[in-house]
Design a protein around this motif. Structure first.
Motif, short mmCIF file in Angstrom:
data_model
loop_
_atom_site.label_atom_id
_atom_site.label_comp_id
_atom_site.label_asym_id
_atom_site.label_seq_id
_atom_site.Cartn_x
_atom_site.Cartn_y
_atom_site.Cartn_z
N GLY A 1 85.19 45.66 37.75
CA GLY A 1 86.47 45.70 37.07
C GLY A 1 87.55 44.85 37.69
N ASP B 1 81.34 41.78 27.40
CA ASP B 1 82.49 42.56 27.86
C ASP B 1 82.05 43.65 28.84
N LYS B 2 80.93 44.26 28.58
CA LYS B 2 80.41 45.29 29.49
C LYS B 2 80.06 44.68 30.85
N THR C 1 89.94 34.68 35.57
CA THR C 1 90.71 34.29 34.40
C THR C 1 91.08 32.81 34.39
N CYS D 1 86.86 40.42 26.58
CA CYS D 1 87.35 40.69 27.93
C CYS D 1 88.44 39.72 28.36
N TYR D 2 88.60 38.61 27.63
CA TYR D 2 89.68 37.67 27.93
C TYR D 2 90.85 37.83 26.95
N ALA E 1 81.56 42.18 32.15
CA ALA E 1 82.84 41.95 32.82
C ALA E 1 83.35 43.22 33.47
N GLU E 2 83.16 44.35 32.81
CA GLU E 2 83.62 45.63 33.36
C GLU E 2 82.86 46.00 34.63
N ARG F 1 86.01 39.36 36.99
CA ARG F 1 86.35 38.43 35.91
C ARG F 1 87.36 37.43 36.44
N LEU G 1 82.17 35.25 34.75
CA LEU G 1 81.97 36.65 35.09
C LEU G 1 80.93 36.74 36.19
#
Length: 716
Positions: free
Chosen positions: A300, A53-54, A63, A41-42, A56-57, A61, A290
């Motif tokens: 998202g 990653d899920k 950065t 996800c990064y 994060a969705e 997130r 996250l």
């Protein structure tokens, strides 16, 4: 410094009744040890974390999230208190009682208990004193957590605790996984390389990432088969972590506990790779963050604001309906950033690094905004960097190869061991922080602005290290801690009771004396003819024991207290010796003091570095009444020595002219390898202090660093 007791902190937080408890969110804090933002996800090409990653969705997130310090205990102390390390007091690692928090700091579980929460931490804590933190459950099974990396066992403990706790109260559950930290008993990659990342534990990951399919961590900026192999193990640890996180969330979902749960996933600092830990670079403090909170955190959403782990304490407390009243806590609740749209937020973010192991005191402070990061290495003008190369990964060894000599990449890696006082990086054009702009006059104003920001931040947060006396006292304290630790672990013997101090003889007087030095080695050290314990012609004896060796030198009839003093040491590089396992310290002092940093008299000290980025250079310093009056590095000279080469290191000081000279000579070829001189007039009574030889090779099949000759003379 402003103080706030534990009772004041707890009482100041608004407490809701149990009837309101169901309206409060559950809180799940997931901490991954040494996890930098190397996730799919990064933007990482390896994509080894589908469950993370899920997550994060499904949430927000961040950065540009950073820890306060890139060392485990100081960072975790900040997570649990909402304070910077220089505020909460745990300046370095906490094991064996090395570093402890101040008693009066805010404590996350205590604050959440006061708000009606049941609290548990499962896995690594790594802060002290632990008894001050009032968790309802603290489960840190060393075998399961540290060695086995059994993420499923940890999840089972969480499952059992949740089922056995009152269901009418919200929970704060901290799951502190050790992956992807190095170690756990797998050994090292090579004789002088770091501990291994445990590739597979308890059957996980089921399909480790193959080295040939691995893209190395980007900020390393180098690639080789060895780098890919080491990095593939690091990513395999992330795969195991990802399995644990995924199954933990499945377990909570089965309990219908996710809809009203605020979930935060973070790392405690960057990966244990060069420039990714135990430094102040943004590459070391940058972490994934996250946040998932149904109904509150927009799925998202990506936020680029500068956020810190000191923001978590106020985020959790305010989510639970409480308020932050301790003025030392300057973090901000993250709720305004959980929805899209503009929000007033910080433009500057400070981070720090004081020490890792306590006696690695080498304070550094950093400040960044959206464009630049500036690092001030406060000690580099006075001290040699004491940090050992335990995170000098394969990338570091790759960049030390001759083909990188003179490159910008080598310069950046050299700064790990020998950092300049000030470093400035443009994060936008140079995201891996390889080009130090502080040497460019065009950035003088930028440097000054950032330095002022660091000063203001330290003053506003009552940094005790602003007082030089505090720093000196701390340095003396941790130096004694190291001695005590070495005695406990059999590395050194306890010092005999001190005898009454006597005056040194005057010019022309004769004296005989003996000095003994102790060391620890991993393999047998042999004297010139291959037999341990043989006395050499120079009066050097070596006594072996299972823990190491002691070296004694006897000198008789030497004059002390002269107008000119000199000392020299000659060693032979022979056999299968490891070049950088041999360092010589030569000191001239008016007191018989062995440790350079603790000299409290008129002293000239020198060390000849035999490997690493400083190979072929002299590092030396001059002290007067305990104050450093001069420090100098000779020019860099890279040279490969052959078996049998004799290298002499010498230092002298002339009382009349005040000229101090340090020199290293190749006696085999009659060449001067390195030489430097400075003028420091005004020192008096310089006398011989001694020198120290250290031998710490991991593998040695032949003699190493044989003492050829040591001489001392004085000229009246």
């Amino acid at each position: 410094m402003k103080k706030c007791s534990l009772l004041m902190t707890a009482a100041a937080i608004t407490v809701f009744s149990f009837a309101q408890a169901k309206e409060k969110p559950n809180i799940l804090l997931i901490i991954a040890d040494d996890l930098g933002p190397q996730l799919g996800c990064y933007g990482d090409a390896n994509a080894v974390s589908p469950n993370i990653d899920k997550l994060a969705e499904q949430g927000v997130r961040f950065t540009q999230a950073h820890v306060t310090a890139a060392s485990c205990s100081p960072s975790r102390g900040s997570i649990m208190t909402g304070l910077y390390p220089h505020q909460h007091g745990m300046y370095s690692l906490s094991q064996q009682g090395w570093a402890k928090m101040h008693d009066d700091v805010p404590k996350l579980p205590n604050a959440m208990n006061a708000l009606g929460y049941r609290t548990a931490i499962i896995g690594k804590t790594h802060y002290e004193p632990e008894h001050l933190f009032e968790w309802d459950l603290r489960d840190e099974n060393a075998q399961k957590v540290m060695i086995d990396r059994d993420v499923r066992w940890m999840n089972a403990q969480a499952d059992q605790w949740l089922d056995g706790s009152p269901q009418d109260k919200p929970f704060l559950l901290c799951m502190s996984y050790v992956d992807p930290h190095r170690g756990g008993g797998d050994g090292r990659y090579g004789a002088e390389y770091n501990e291994k990342f445990p590739r597979v534990r308890v059957g996980l990951p089921e399909k480790p990432l193959p080295p040939d399919d691995t893209v190395p961590v980007p900020f390393l900026a180098v690639n080789s088969p060895e780098v890919r192999m080491e990095n593939s193990d690091y990513y395999s640890c992330i795969q195991r972590l990802d399995t644990g996180v995924g199954e933990l969330l499945e377990m909570l979902d089965a309990k219908d506990a996710l809809d009203n749960t605020l979930i935060v996933l973070i790392g405690d600092h960057g990966p244990d790779l060069t420039r990714g830990k135990i430094s102040a670079y943004a590459t070391a403090t940058h972490i994934p963050m996250l946040v998932k909170w149904p109904g509150h955190a927009q799925a998202g959403l990506v936020r680029d604001e500068l956020v810190s782990t000191i923001d978590l304490f106020p985020t959790f407390v305010t989510a639970a309906g409480g308020k932050i009243t301790d003025e030392r806590q300057t973090g901000r609740p993250l709720q305004p950033l959980m929805k899209s749209g503009l929000s007033t937020w910080r433009e500057w973010l400070g981070t720090e690094f004081i020490a890792h192991v306590p006696w690695h005191y080498y304070p550094r402070y950093a400040m960044q905004n959206g464009r630049y990061q500036l690092v001030i290495n406060l000690a580099s003008a006075e001290l040699e960097n004491p940090l050992e190369g335990h995170n000098y990964c394969y990338a570091w060894h790759e960049v030390m190869k001759p083909q990188y000599e003179g490159t910008q990449l080598r310069t950046a890696y050299d700064a790990v061991e020998r950092p300049p006082v000030v470093e400035l990086f443009d994060k936008q054009s140079d995201p891996f922080l390889l080009n130090n702009l502080a040497v460019n006059p065009e950035y003088k104003q930028t440097v000054q602005e950032f330095e002022q920001q660091i000063q203001s931040w330290r003053e506003a947060t009552d940094d005790p290290f602003l007082d030089p006396a505090y720093g000196r006292a701390y340095e003396e304290h941790v130096a004694q801690q190291k001695i005590d630790w070495e005695i406990r672990n059999g590395i050194r013997k306890a010092a005999p009771p001190k005898k009454a101090k006597r005056d040194f003889p005057q010019v022309g007087k004769k004296i005989g004396f003996t000095e003994t030095f102790d060391g620890k080695i991993s393999k047998v050290w042999k004297s010139p003819n291959g037999h341990p314990g043989q006395a050499t012609r120079d009066g050097v004896t070596v006594d072996m024991s299972k823990n190491g060796f002691s070296m004694t030198r006897q000198f008789d009839g030497q004059g002390l207290g002269a107008g000119r003093v000199e000392a020299s040491a000659v060693f032979v590089q022979s056999g299968a010796a490891v070049p950088h396992s041999i360092n010589w310290n030569v000191g001239i002092s008016s007191e018989n003091s062995k440790y350079i940093q603790n000299m409290n008299a008129d002293t000239v000290c020198v060390r000849f570095i035999t490997a690493g980025p400083n190979k072929g250079r002299l590092w030396w310093s001059v002290f007067c009444d305990g104050e450093l009056v001069c420090k100098s590095w000779s020019d860099h000279v890279f040279k490969r020595w052959n078996p049998g080469d004799e290298i002499e290191v010498s230092v002298s000081y002339d009382l009349d002219s005040g000229e101090a000279v340090a020199k290293a000579e190749d006696l085999t070829r009659g060449q001067v390898l390195a030489e430097d001189r400075v003028s420091c007039p005004g020192l008096v009574g310089l006398r011989y202090s001694g020198f120290e030889m250290t031998l710490f090779p991991e593998k040695m099949t032949g003699p190493a660093g044989l003492v050829k000759r040591f001489s001392f003379h004085a000229e009246p």
